[in-house]
Scaffold this motif. Sequence first.
Motif, PDB file in Angstrom:
ATOM      1  N   ARG A  25      24.815  13.854  64.014  1.00 22.70           N
ATOM      2  CA  ARG A  25      24.112  12.953  63.098  1.00 22.70           C
ATOM      3  C   ARG A  25      23.326  11.895  63.869  1.00 22.70           C
ATOM      4  O   ARG A  25      22.152  11.618  63.576  1.00 22.70           O
ATOM      5  N   LEU A  26      23.977  11.337  64.898  1.00 18.48           N
ATOM      6  CA  LEU A  26      23.355  10.300  65.711  1.00 18.48           C
ATOM      7  C   LEU A  26      22.123  10.849  66.431  1.00 18.48           C
ATOM      8  O   LEU A  26      21.053  10.240  66.425  1.00 18.48           O
ATOM      9  N   LEU A  27      22.296  12.032  67.031  1.00 22.27           N
ATOM     10  CA  LEU A  27      21.177  12.616  67.767  1.00 22.27           C
ATOM     11  C   LEU A  27      20.014  12.926  66.829  1.00 22.27           C
ATOM     12  O   LEU A  27      18.862  12.639  67.161  1.00 22.27           O
ATOM     13  N   SER A  28      20.327  13.468  65.652  1.00 19.87           N
ATOM     14  CA  SER A  28      19.212  13.823  64.770  1.00 19.87           C
ATOM     15  C   SER A  28      18.527  12.550  64.249  1.00 19.87           C
ATOM     16  O   SER A  28      17.315  12.532  64.055  1.00 19.87           O
TER      17      SER A  28
ATOM     18  N   SER B 126      14.678  11.776  64.866  1.00 20.12           N
ATOM     19  CA  SER B 126      13.813  11.549  63.699  1.00 20.12           C
ATOM     20  C   SER B 126      12.949  10.305  63.860  1.00 20.12           C
ATOM     21  O   SER B 126      11.909  10.170  63.221  1.00 20.12           O
ATOM     22  N   LYS B 127      13.380   9.361  64.694  1.00 20.72           N
ATOM     23  CA  LYS B 127      12.607   8.130  64.889  1.00 20.72           C
ATOM     24  C   LYS B 127      11.426   8.351  65.826  1.00 20.72           C
ATOM     25  O   LYS B 127      10.533   7.499  65.923  1.00 20.72           O
ATOM     26  N   GLY B 128      11.415   9.477  66.550  1.00 19.96           N
ATOM     27  CA  GLY B 128      10.306   9.782  67.448  1.00 19.96           C
ATOM     28  C   GLY B 128      10.233   8.790  68.609  1.00 19.96           C
ATOM     29  O   GLY B 128      11.183   8.045  68.871  1.00 19.96           O
ATOM     30  N   VAL B 129       9.091   8.781  69.278  1.00 22.56           N
ATOM     31  CA  VAL B 129       8.895   7.861  70.407  1.00 22.56           C
ATOM     32  C   VAL B 129       8.359   6.549  69.846  1.00 22.56           C
ATOM     33  O   VAL B 129       7.295   6.529  69.233  1.00 22.56           O
ATOM     34  N   VAL B 130       9.117   5.460  70.025  1.00 22.34           N
ATOM     35  CA  VAL B 130       8.653   4.175  69.494  1.00 22.34           C
ATOM     36  C   VAL B 130       7.952   3.346  70.560  1.00 22.34           C
ATOM     37  O   VAL B 130       7.353   2.324  70.268  1.00 22.34           O
ATOM     38  N   THR B 131       8.021   3.796  71.807  1.00 18.40           N
ATOM     39  CA  THR B 131       7.438   3.036  72.911  1.00 18.40           C
ATOM     40  C   THR B 131       5.924   2.977  72.772  1.00 18.40           C
ATOM     41  O   THR B 131       5.276   3.990  72.525  1.00 18.40           O
TER      42      THR B 131
ATOM     43  N   ALA C  58      27.772  -3.318  70.428  1.00 22.80           N
ATOM     44  CA  ALA C  58      27.741  -1.865  70.608  1.00 22.80           C
ATOM     45  C   ALA C  58      27.510  -1.533  72.084  1.00 22.80           C
ATOM     46  O   ALA C  58      28.144  -0.628  72.637  1.00 22.80           O
ATOM     47  N   GLY C  59      26.628  -2.289  72.735  1.00 19.03           N
ATOM     48  CA  GLY C  59      26.362  -2.069  74.153  1.00 19.03           C
ATOM     49  C   GLY C  59      27.589  -2.330  75.003  1.00 19.03           C
ATOM     50  O   GLY C  59      27.885  -1.587  75.944  1.00 19.03           O
ATOM     51  N   ASP C  60      28.351  -3.375  74.647  1.00 20.13           N
ATOM     52  CA  ASP C  60      29.529  -3.726  75.448  1.00 20.13           C
ATOM     53  C   ASP C  60      30.671  -2.728  75.317  1.00 20.13           C
ATOM     54  O   ASP C  60      31.561  -2.689  76.159  1.00 20.13           O
ATOM     55  N   ILE C  61      30.687  -1.931  74.239  1.00 16.53           N
ATOM     56  CA  ILE C  61      31.702  -0.879  74.179  1.00 16.53           C
ATOM     57  C   ILE C  61      31.107   0.472  74.577  1.00 16.53           C
ATOM     58  O   ILE C  61      31.721   1.511  74.400  1.00 16.53           O
ATOM     59  N   GLY C  62      29.884   0.447  75.095  1.00 13.66           N
ATOM     60  CA  GLY C  62      29.288   1.667  75.632  1.00 13.66           C
ATOM     61  C   GLY C  62      28.656   2.571  74.594  1.00 13.66           C
ATOM     62  O   GLY C  62      28.380   3.740  74.858  1.00 13.66           O
ATOM     63  N   PHE C  63      28.397   2.051  73.396  1.00 14.02           N
ATOM     64  CA  PHE C  63      27.788   2.865  72.345  1.00 14.02           C
ATOM     65  C   PHE C  63      26.277   2.629  72.391  1.00 14.02           C
ATOM     66  O   PHE C  63      25.704   1.897  71.588  1.00 14.02           O
ATOM     67  N   LEU C  64      25.620   3.268  73.361  1.00 17.07           N
ATOM     68  CA  LEU C  64      24.247   2.892  73.687  1.00 17.07           C
ATOM     69  C   LEU C  64      23.225   3.332  72.650  1.00 17.07           C
ATOM     70  O   LEU C  64      22.182   2.699  72.497  1.00 17.07           O
ATOM     71  N   ALA C  65      23.521   4.418  71.921  1.00 17.65           N
ATOM     72  CA  ALA C  65      22.562   4.855  70.898  1.00 17.65           C
ATOM     73  C   ALA C  65      22.431   3.777  69.824  1.00 17.65           C
ATOM     74  O   ALA C  65      21.328   3.489  69.347  1.00 17.65           O
ATOM     75  N   ILE C  66      23.560   3.154  69.466  1.00 20.17           N
ATOM     76  CA  ILE C  66      23.517   2.080  68.467  1.00 20.17           C
ATOM     77  C   ILE C  66      22.851   0.842  69.073  1.00 20.17           C
ATOM     78  O   ILE C  66      22.019   0.193  68.444  1.00 20.17           O
ATOM     79  N   ALA C  67      23.196   0.541  70.336  1.00 17.21           N
ATOM     80  CA  ALA C  67      22.607  -0.639  70.986  1.00 17.21           C
ATOM     81  C   ALA C  67      21.087  -0.536  71.020  1.00 17.21           C
ATOM     82  O   ALA C  67      20.383  -1.497  70.695  1.00 17.21           O
ATOM     83  N   SER C  68      20.564   0.637  71.405  1.00 17.52           N
ATOM     84  CA  SER C  68      19.104   0.734  71.516  1.00 17.52           C
ATOM     85  C   SER C  68      18.461   0.772  70.131  1.00 17.52           C
ATOM     86  O   SER C  68      17.362   0.241  69.934  1.00 17.52           O
ATOM     87  N   SER C  69      19.150   1.365  69.147  1.00 15.93           N
ATOM     88  CA  SER C  69      18.592   1.335  67.782  1.00 15.93           C
ATOM     89  C   SER C  69      18.517  -0.096  67.268  1.00 15.93           C
ATOM     90  O   SER C  69      17.541  -0.489  66.619  1.00 15.93           O
ATOM     91  N   MET C  70      19.561  -0.885  67.560  1.00 19.04           N
ATOM     92  CA  MET C  70      19.566  -2.277  67.114  1.00 19.04           C
ATOM     93  C   MET C  70      18.460  -3.064  67.827  1.00 19.04           C
ATOM     94  O   MET C  70      17.830  -3.948  67.223  1.00 19.04           O
TER      95      MET C  70
ATOM     96  N   VAL D 234      22.099   3.105  60.472  1.00 19.23           N
ATOM     97  CA  VAL D 234      22.601   2.801  61.819  1.00 19.23           C
ATOM     98  C   VAL D 234      24.011   2.200  61.738  1.00 19.23           C
ATOM     99  O   VAL D 234      24.919   2.586  62.484  1.00 19.23           O
ATOM    100  N   ILE D 235      24.210   1.273  60.796  1.00 24.07           N
ATOM    101  CA  ILE D 235      25.522   0.633  60.663  1.00 24.07           C
ATOM    102  C   ILE D 235      26.570   1.654  60.233  1.00 24.07           C
ATOM    103  O   ILE D 235      27.697   1.651  60.726  1.00 24.07           O
ATOM    104  N   ASP D 236      26.174   2.571  59.350  1.00 25.74           N
ATOM    105  CA  ASP D 236      27.106   3.598  58.914  1.00 25.74           C
ATOM    106  C   ASP D 236      27.544   4.468  60.102  1.00 25.74           C
ATOM    107  O   ASP D 236      28.723   4.783  60.257  1.00 25.74           O
ATOM    108  N   MET D 237      26.601   4.810  60.972  1.00 27.03           N
ATOM    109  CA  MET D 237      26.965   5.623  62.139  1.00 27.03           C
ATOM    110  C   MET D 237      27.853   4.837  63.110  1.00 27.03           C
ATOM    111  O   MET D 237      28.711   5.401  63.776  1.00 27.03           O
ATOM    112  N   PHE D 238      27.617   3.519  63.173  1.00 31.02           N
ATOM    113  CA  PHE D 238      28.427   2.647  64.030  1.00 31.02           C
ATOM    114  C   PHE D 238      29.868   2.617  63.516  1.00 31.02           C
ATOM    115  O   PHE D 238      30.818   2.904  64.246  1.00 31.02           O
TER     116      PHE D 238
END
Lengths: 263, 493
Positions: free
Chosen positions: A9-12, A16-21, B247-259, B314-318
């Motif tokens: 779910r996280l990966l998809s 889905s957000k694409g490249v935001v840079t 999220a970053g401090d517990i190593g959950f980087l996908a959430i950290a970068s989304s935030m 994002v919060i739901d996935m967190f």
Amino acid sequence: MIYEVNVIRLLSYLVSKGVVTSSQLSPPLQEGVRGLPSLTNSDCIGIECAQCEQACPTSAIQIEQQAEHANVRIDLGNCIACGLCTSICPTATIVNNPSTRTAQSEREHLIIQTSLPPVNTGAVSGGGGIFRRSMAVRVVSTGCSACDLEIGASGNPIFDMERFGVSVVASPRFADALVVTGPVPKAMHEPLRTCYEAMADPRLVIALGTCAISGGVHKNGYTEANGANGIVPVDLYVPGCPPHPWSILFALQMAMQLKARRS
Amino acid sequence: MKVDSVEISVDARANKLRALLNDDGGRLGLITSIDGQQLVTLVLNTTAGTASAWTSRVDGDTYHSLSTVIPQSHWYERTVWDLFGLKPKSHPRLKHNLLHEPYSASVIPLRTGAIAPGGDNHRQYHHLEVKGDGVYEIPVGPIHAGIIEPGHFRFSCLGEIILNLEIRLGYVHRGIEKRLTEVSWRKARFIAESAASDSGAAYALAHAVAIESIFGVEPSLRADYLRSLTLEIERVAMHIADLGGIAGDIGFLAIASSMARLRGDALALGELLTGSRFQRFFVCPGGVVHDPSPKSLLQIRTRAIKLRKDLVSVIDMFLSNQVACDRMQRVGRVSNKLAADFGLVGVAGRASGIKYDARMHFHHGAYLELNPKVAWTEQGDVFARVRVRIDELARSLELIDEILERLPSGSSLLDFPDRLPSNQIGVGIVEAHRGELIHLVFTNAEGHVSRYAIKDPSVNNWTALAIAVRNNLVADFPLCNKSFSLSYSGHDL
């Protein structure tokens, strides 16, 4: 099982957000966004008006009456980009400057005057040579945290400074550049000096934000918070309160060129 | 808000204050002085939404400390010693707070007139030493590893467990309170706002409310709504940043970068409203400096709705990640009793069962017409602080929508005379994203600001961090620290 579902779910979501840079580098600020002031050719009324000089909260503006024209002098190293001068200037001599390419390597070049053409920083390209394309940066914060947050934002997925080889490191020992934010009040004089001395030569110092350049609203007080100069030798000045992440990225790219020149 | 002034003898303070804190709605706002001749205790009544300043004359340069009976006064007494040279007798751990060794002993920045002779004011600082077999110290700072403000942490550890944490602040003391008495009130807002820029909107608002209360004028309803808008945008941006940091401090980087990405969207709301990502120099005494265009207000509304949708997933996935939740539960706990004793505010207080949110009690912005709803829980751990932040974030985004739905028309700026009224006390109490922020302003007979005192929410909460990390792993310190999200510059001023 539940972990796999989460990861998929996280990966998809991320895909889905694409490249935001952003691919456009250091573009001008959008319409309505406040940058630093700049000067136009439109004639200033002179000392009879001087509303900007009186309103400026950091005394960054001086109006000098000369033979025919009045000279407007603004020290961007003192400017906190409050926008008062641009909003009250009746002759549109002082206007908003949307440029994010505002860093200068000489302190005097931050002083703009109607009687003198501004010093253009010019374009930046990468470093020089294949082994000169990275820069490790140590950040020493001594201020209100706005500049720190903007340096942090420069590393986010939108601005992404790491794509230019810039990394923020946790020790001065392996840093090429020292970034100072904040006005450096007295209790930080010694820690900042020690940090600089721990760096290997060649090293660069970047004063990031108006406080680090001149002390900004804090200068000349009992805490001797007058900026980084005088404590460590500054090579690059990034005006703004705080500078926009694009201004920071531009400055860091400029610093890489300075670094290439000096080493 | 106007402040009642009451004369109380310096020795009567302890009993009166203890009685007040036991009452429903009684709170200690701050303790300070005006010029070193007296102590000023600002006390709040949250039920009535009022404030009064107890003035107690101090003869000489010492007085009896309140800290042993009222623990939350310990930090104020240290600051008063530095700034006014008034020394609290039998303070349990008296140390300098803001003025470090490089300052000469004769520097007493806010005291007027000569200091009484015999004042012992040397600047040496001794950390608390924990003795015993195998106890060792880890010194950290003042310059930290990441991009954060400076401060010194001294951990005394046994194995991997923290026995004691001593926090030394004051490295970014810039003399803001003194500077605020040196400039005209029209220029003061630029300095007040630069004290702690991650709470810039809240600082600007507390300053504006304090100055307006001295003039005895309230801003227009439209200005109040726009001010609430800036405050909620700031809360959204900073809560997102803090959740990303955790999220970053517990190593959950996908959430950290989304935030980190979503925080950019929140800052864009502020940029649309004020022309600045940090909403700088927008709120001013009298209202707001310019009225935003209807087009930008519409854009803010649509973008805020989009941000809310994006955040929900994002919060739901967190929170649906069991490992992430497990890392945050039972870590860095503060009990309800300690939270009350130390007067914790904001997210940290509400996560430990203190149901206090200044938006519900003290007039600022348009909260009399909007219901912010207090988010709270009782667990008091990192997870509780995360949950409170998430609930507040959701509510703030709803509030942004409500504000823009109901935004009244009319003017958004009133002008005031150049001279402030004489001999007034004004206070601005604002719920910043970290909690209760107080600006207390005194004017003298000439209409100048004679004293400008600021109490950042972090002043209450720094002690809580030191308590929360006891008996936790050293490796969990960054996580605990981030969950409190404290300001150095707001404390140091």
